[in-house]
Design an enzyme around this catalytic site. Structure first.
Site: not given
Length: 484
Positions: A134-135, A138, A199, A203
């Site tokens: 997930h990070e 980003h 977010e 995901d």
């Protein structure tokens, strides 16, 4: 084998704000790729510069875990995911922060931080990997830069202040987000929408990366759902839920996306279990009795893999509490079964050094290095063992090469400074300590130490020329840092 004192905690903002384009959950191919946006406001090169500055700030003010084994594990896990991610345009650096609160955050230039507390709450390696994936998303989708581009388009004068707010936000995620809101004068609801859309995008992309990397995609909705249930009614949720909100719609969306991938049973690796045990034993902020209680509770529901990891964790607690016979009783069978396991080699070497069996420690590490000559953990441990045996002349060449190969690893500079001091090379000690200061952005002190080193050595010598050249480099770095 060796550990360093930690600085007081300093919480850098981890909220990654930006816009994205929504699409139906059942049509992955229809989702647009907008991760390359924001170049007009913030180039990749500038992101890397900001990331370098952030990283130096973090080293100076947060309890970064410098444990070579844990660094190796989290780096290997992260780069396995990066190798299966799309739109990768920066190098990635994965590191851990000693903090029992659940959190992870990414920032400019591919830096991803993982709190040690995540290991205590993630029940499987796939759950941990889901947070890291997930990070990574980003970063690859440039959420922070895209947020800046959006704000610059609305009010160009706010861009510099926005960057400053993000770099200087301290104390808590709430304070950091408040600073950004005040700087941009944006509506709170608009920023919340940006966060939620980012977010969901992270995901979606993270789940695809998980699948390609061979992890269990159901781990993401499972972990998120468990966190949401656990902290649903608490007045102060952990930082991860402040900067990564978990409304029911997001959990449902991630579950729907995960269901589009083939079901897969993925075993949790032994390295994850050993890393988790090492964190409980040494980085959970609990005393030896509490750590042993934790391991004994886990032992009641252990299998063959977790049983070995629990024995390893208990051995670490016994080493640190100077109960060496108990440690041997647990560790020796593990090492006999897996003689090339670096977790076991490291801890067996710890035991050797504590018992002043230096030759055995050095022989053990030299034998392990023959099978894996360039491994960072073994190289550092061998240098440390040589220093403990007062064989600094042998450790210095190892560390000189190591710091050349890994200039951003404080472990190498720390050990090199110690070895040079023991050998009476004050100029070389000062140079190594200056590099440690530079890694923390303490440019003035680093430059002064190099000036002292240059004044000590023979005039017009090669050493003086090298120190003077490094002074010039540090002055340029200081100027770039000041102009960010």
């Amino acid at each position: 084998m060796f550990r360093f004192a930690k600085a007081p905690a300093y919480l850098l903002i981890s909220a990654l704000l930006g816009t994205s384009i929504a699409a139906p959950a059942n049509d992955l191919s229809s989702l647009p790729d907008i991760g390359t946006a924001a170049a007009a406001t913030l180039s990749i090169e500038k992101e890397i510069e900001y990331g370098d500055a952030y990283m130096r700030m973090i080293r100076a003010s947060m309890p970064v875990i410098s444990d070579p084994l844990l660094s190796e594990y989290i780096s290997d896990l992260g780069h396995r995911l990066v190798a299966n991610a799309n739109d990768v345009r920066t190098p990635f650096n994965f590191f851990m922060i000693q903090n029992r609160q659940i959190n992870a955050f990414a920032f400019f230039g591919g830096h991803v931080a993982i709190h040690s507390g995540l290991f205590l709450h993630a029940k499987t390696e796939s759950e941990l990997a889901s947070v890291v994936a997930h990070e990574i998303a980003h970063v690859t989708q440039r959420h922070l830069a895209r947020s800046m581009e959006d704000q610059a388009r609305k009010s160009p004068a706010t861009l510099a202040a926005l960057i400053g707010s993000m770099m200087l936000a301290i104390a808590s995620p709430e304070a950091g987000i408040a600073a950004i809101h005040a700087t941009t004068a944006a509506s709170a609801q608009g920023q919340i929408n940006y966060t939620r859309s980012n977010e969901k995008e992270a995901d979606r992309i993270g789940i695809a990366t998980l699948s390609k990397a061979g992890f269990d995609v159901q781990a993401m909705p499972r972990f998120f759902g468990r966190l949401a249930d656990q902290y649903r009614y608490v007045s102060t949720p952990p930082p991860m839920l402040l900067t990564h909100p978990l409304p029911e719609s997001r959990i449902t969306d991630s579950r729907s996306r995960a269901n589009q991938f083939p079901a897969r049973q993925v075993a949790t690796s032994k390295r994850y279990q050993l890393a988790r045990s090492r964190i409980v034993a040494r980085y959970a902020g609990i005393d030896s009795n509490a750590a042993l209680d934790w391991f004994e509770r886990q032992e009641k529901r252990s299998n063959a893999v977790t049983k070995d990891a629990i024995a390893y964790g208990k051995a670490l607690v016994y080493i640190d509490s100077e109960q060496y016979e108990k440690a041997h009783a647990l560790l020796d069978p593990l090492l006999a079964k897996e003689p090339n396991n670096r977790f076991y080699i490291d801890s067996a070497t710890d035991l050797d050094l504590h018992q002043k069996k230096y030759d055995r420690a050095i022989s053990r590490l030299e034998a392990a290095q023959k099978a894996n000559p360039n491994n960072k953990v073994l190289r550092l441990n061998l240098a440390n063992a040589l220093q403990e045996a007062d064989r600094n002349n042998e450790s210095i060449p190892i560390l000189t090469r190591y710091t050349y190969d890994n200039p951003e690893d404080p472990n190498g500079w720390h050990l090199l400074a110690q070895a040079q001091a023991a050998n009476g090379r004050r100029d070389a000690e000062l140079a190594a300590r200056a590099e440690l200061l530079a890694l923390r952005g303490a440019w003035e002190k680093a430059i002064q130490m190099y000036i002292q080193a240059s004044q000590i050595v023979e005039v017009n010598s090669l050493d003086q020329a090298r120190y003077d050249a490094r002074i010039d480099q540090l002055r340029l770095a200081r100027q770039r840092f000041a102009n960010l």
